[in-house]
Design a protein around this motif. Structure first.
Motif, PDB file in Angstrom:
ATOM      1  N   LEU A 119       0.824  -1.205   0.000  1.00  0.00           N
ATOM      2  CA  LEU A 119       0.000   0.000   0.000  1.00  0.00           C
ATOM      3  C   LEU A 119       0.862   1.260   0.000  1.00  0.00           C
ATOM      4  O   LEU A 119       0.633   2.182  -0.795  1.00  0.00           O
ATOM      5  CB  LEU A 119      -0.928  -0.026   1.221  1.00  0.00           C
ATOM      6  N   LYS A 120       1.855   1.296   0.890  1.00  0.00           N
ATOM      7  CA  LYS A 120       2.747   2.469   0.983  1.00  0.00           C
ATOM      8  C   LYS A 120       3.530   2.665  -0.317  1.00  0.00           C
ATOM      9  O   LYS A 120       3.738   3.790  -0.769  1.00  0.00           O
ATOM     10  CB  LYS A 120       3.730   2.310   2.154  1.00  0.00           C
ATOM     11  N   GLU A 121       3.968   1.565  -0.924  1.00  0.00           N
ATOM     12  CA  GLU A 121       4.733   1.626  -2.177  1.00  0.00           C
ATOM     13  C   GLU A 121       3.864   2.222  -3.292  1.00  0.00           C
ATOM     14  O   GLU A 121       4.328   3.073  -4.057  1.00  0.00           O
ATOM     15  CB  GLU A 121       5.213   0.223  -2.567  1.00  0.00           C
ATOM     16  N   ILE A 122       2.615   1.794  -3.375  1.00  0.00           N
ATOM     17  CA  ILE A 122       1.693   2.328  -4.390  1.00  0.00           C
ATOM     18  C   ILE A 122       1.493   3.821  -4.169  1.00  0.00           C
ATOM     19  O   ILE A 122       1.577   4.622  -5.106  1.00  0.00           O
ATOM     20  CB  ILE A 122       0.341   1.578  -4.365  1.00  0.00           C
ATOM     21  N   GLU A 123       1.258   4.186  -2.900  1.00  0.00           N
ATOM     22  CA  GLU A 123       1.058   5.599  -2.571  1.00  0.00           C
ATOM     23  C   GLU A 123       2.281   6.428  -2.965  1.00  0.00           C
ATOM     24  O   GLU A 123       2.161   7.497  -3.569  1.00  0.00           O
ATOM     25  CB  GLU A 123       0.768   5.736  -1.073  1.00  0.00           C
ATOM     26  N   LYS A 124       3.453   5.922  -2.661  1.00  0.00           N
ATOM     27  CA  LYS A 124       4.709   6.633  -2.976  1.00  0.00           C
ATOM     28  C   LYS A 124       4.866   6.830  -4.484  1.00  0.00           C
ATOM     29  O   LYS A 124       5.222   7.913  -4.955  1.00  0.00           O
ATOM     30  CB  LYS A 124       5.898   5.840  -2.404  1.00  0.00           C
ATOM     31  N   GLU A 125       4.581   5.794  -5.270  1.00  0.00           N
ATOM     32  CA  GLU A 125       4.727   5.882  -6.729  1.00  0.00           C
ATOM     33  C   GLU A 125       3.701   6.838  -7.346  1.00  0.00           C
ATOM     34  O   GLU A 125       4.013   7.532  -8.310  1.00  0.00           O
ATOM     35  CB  GLU A 125       4.624   4.492  -7.376  1.00  0.00           C
ATOM     36  N   ILE A 126       2.502   6.871  -6.789  1.00  0.00           N
ATOM     37  CA  ILE A 126       1.482   7.806  -7.296  1.00  0.00           C
ATOM     38  C   ILE A 126       1.928   9.240  -7.022  1.00  0.00           C
ATOM     39  O   ILE A 126       1.800  10.117  -7.878  1.00  0.00           O
ATOM     40  CB  ILE A 126       0.097   7.516  -6.681  1.00  0.00           C
ATOM     41  N   LEU A 127       2.486   9.466  -5.841  1.00  0.00           N
ATOM     42  CA  LEU A 127       2.984  10.808  -5.505  1.00  0.00           C
ATOM     43  C   LEU A 127       4.133  11.216  -6.428  1.00  0.00           C
ATOM     44  O   LEU A 127       4.248  12.385  -6.802  1.00  0.00           O
ATOM     45  CB  LEU A 127       3.432  10.869  -4.038  1.00  0.00           C
ATOM     46  N   LYS A 128       4.995  10.254  -6.779  1.00  0.00           N
ATOM     47  CA  LYS A 128       6.133  10.547  -7.654  1.00  0.00           C
ATOM     48  C   LYS A 128       5.699  10.801  -9.101  1.00  0.00           C
ATOM     49  O   LYS A 128       6.393  11.489  -9.839  1.00  0.00           O
ATOM     50  CB  LYS A 128       7.142   9.393  -7.653  1.00  0.00           C
ATOM     51  N   SER A 129       4.571  10.219  -9.500  1.00  0.00           N
ATOM     52  CA  SER A 129       4.117  10.357 -10.886  1.00  0.00           C
ATOM     53  C   SER A 129       3.630  11.781 -11.138  1.00  0.00           C
ATOM     54  O   SER A 129       3.486  12.572 -10.213  1.00  0.00           O
ATOM     55  CB  SER A 129       3.000   9.361 -11.183  1.00  0.00           C
ATOM     56  N   ASP A 130       3.341  12.080 -12.396  1.00  0.00           N
ATOM     57  CA  ASP A 130       2.921  13.437 -12.738  1.00  0.00           C
ATOM     58  C   ASP A 130       1.412  13.567 -12.951  1.00  0.00           C
ATOM     59  O   ASP A 130       0.966  14.439 -13.689  1.00  0.00           O
ATOM     60  CB  ASP A 130       3.663  13.908 -13.992  1.00  0.00           C
ATOM     61  N   ILE A 131       0.620  12.714 -12.279  1.00  0.00           N
ATOM     62  CA  ILE A 131      -0.825  12.802 -12.493  1.00  0.00           C
ATOM     63  C   ILE A 131      -1.440  13.958 -11.703  1.00  0.00           C
ATOM     64  O   ILE A 131      -2.558  14.356 -11.977  1.00  0.00           O
ATOM     65  CB  ILE A 131      -1.568  11.472 -12.190  1.00  0.00           C
ATOM     66  N   GLY A 132      -0.724  14.480 -10.733  1.00  0.00           N
ATOM     67  CA  GLY A 132      -1.181  15.667 -10.019  1.00  0.00           C
ATOM     68  C   GLY A 132      -2.321  15.447  -9.049  1.00  0.00           C
ATOM     69  O   GLY A 132      -3.092  16.364  -8.781  1.00  0.00           O
ATOM     70  N   ILE A 133      -2.433  14.245  -8.499  1.00  0.00           N
ATOM     71  CA  ILE A 133      -3.486  13.958  -7.525  1.00  0.00           C
ATOM     72  C   ILE A 133      -2.842  13.334  -6.297  1.00  0.00           C
ATOM     73  O   ILE A 133      -2.020  12.423  -6.414  1.00  0.00           O
ATOM     74  CB  ILE A 133      -4.531  12.991  -8.113  1.00  0.00           C
TER      75      ILE A 133
END
Length: 182
Positions: A72-86
């Motif tokens: 869960l934490k890994e997914i959250e971290k990768e979403i934050l690193k991505s450029d989707i802006g959410i």
């Protein structure tokens, strides 16, 4: 002269254009924006959709439920690193991505980006046309086809190009209406 391989290349350009459009965040929740996000799952880069269930319970929300709670934490971290802006909301079991309403200015920016992408797709189709015409000219130069055949081939190539440029315009028009009407 065989035009199938050039037509396939043009079709591929259009499918790449459509794929790129699907990843644009247009105010509605679309799981396709997660396609490029990879998770380190036991040492292997893995797409999110292979390690979690992704659903869209509301028009402006995506819920990601990992099958293995430890990532869960890994997914959250990768979403934050991505450029989707959410920013992801993690409640310990699932991650929620809530899409904000788009304002008029942001909509116009998105439309500008979409137009730029459509122009890139058209350039790709036109470069395939140029490649096909170069092949036809080389065949005529090597006496493989006549001058009349070259003219016919150029006309067919141009008709193919026009068909796919028109297809790009239709896709662009549809996406613009979708973005502006949300």
């Amino acid at each position: 002269m065989e035009l199938n391989k050039f037509e396939e290349k043009m079709m591929k350009s259009i499918s790449v254009f459509e794929e790129n459009l699907s990843e644009i965040r247009a105010g509605r929740a679309n799981p396709a924006i997660l396609n490029k996000i990879m998770i380190d799952y036991y040492g292997t880069a893995t797409p999110i959709n292979q390690v979690a269930g992704i659903s869209v319970p509301e028009a402006r929300m995506i819920v990601i439920q990992p099958w293995d709670a430890s990532i869960l934490k890994e997914i959250e971290k990768e979403i934050l690193k991505s450029d989707i802006g959410i920013n992801p909301n993690n409640d310990g079991k699932v991650i929620r991505l809530v899409f904000p309403e788009l304002n008029e200015e942001r909509r116009k920016e998105i439309v500008k980006d979409i137009r730029k992408m459509s122009e890139e797709a058209k350039v790709a189709v036109r470069s395939i046309r140029r490649e096909a015409i170069d092949v036809a000219k080389a065949m005529q130069k090597n006496s493989e086809i006549s001058e009349d055949d070259l003219k016919l081939a150029e006309d067919k190539i141009q008709k193919l190009t026009d068909k796919y440029v028109e297809e790009i315009d239709k896709i662009l028009d549809k996406k613009e209406k979708e973005v502006m009407s949300i």
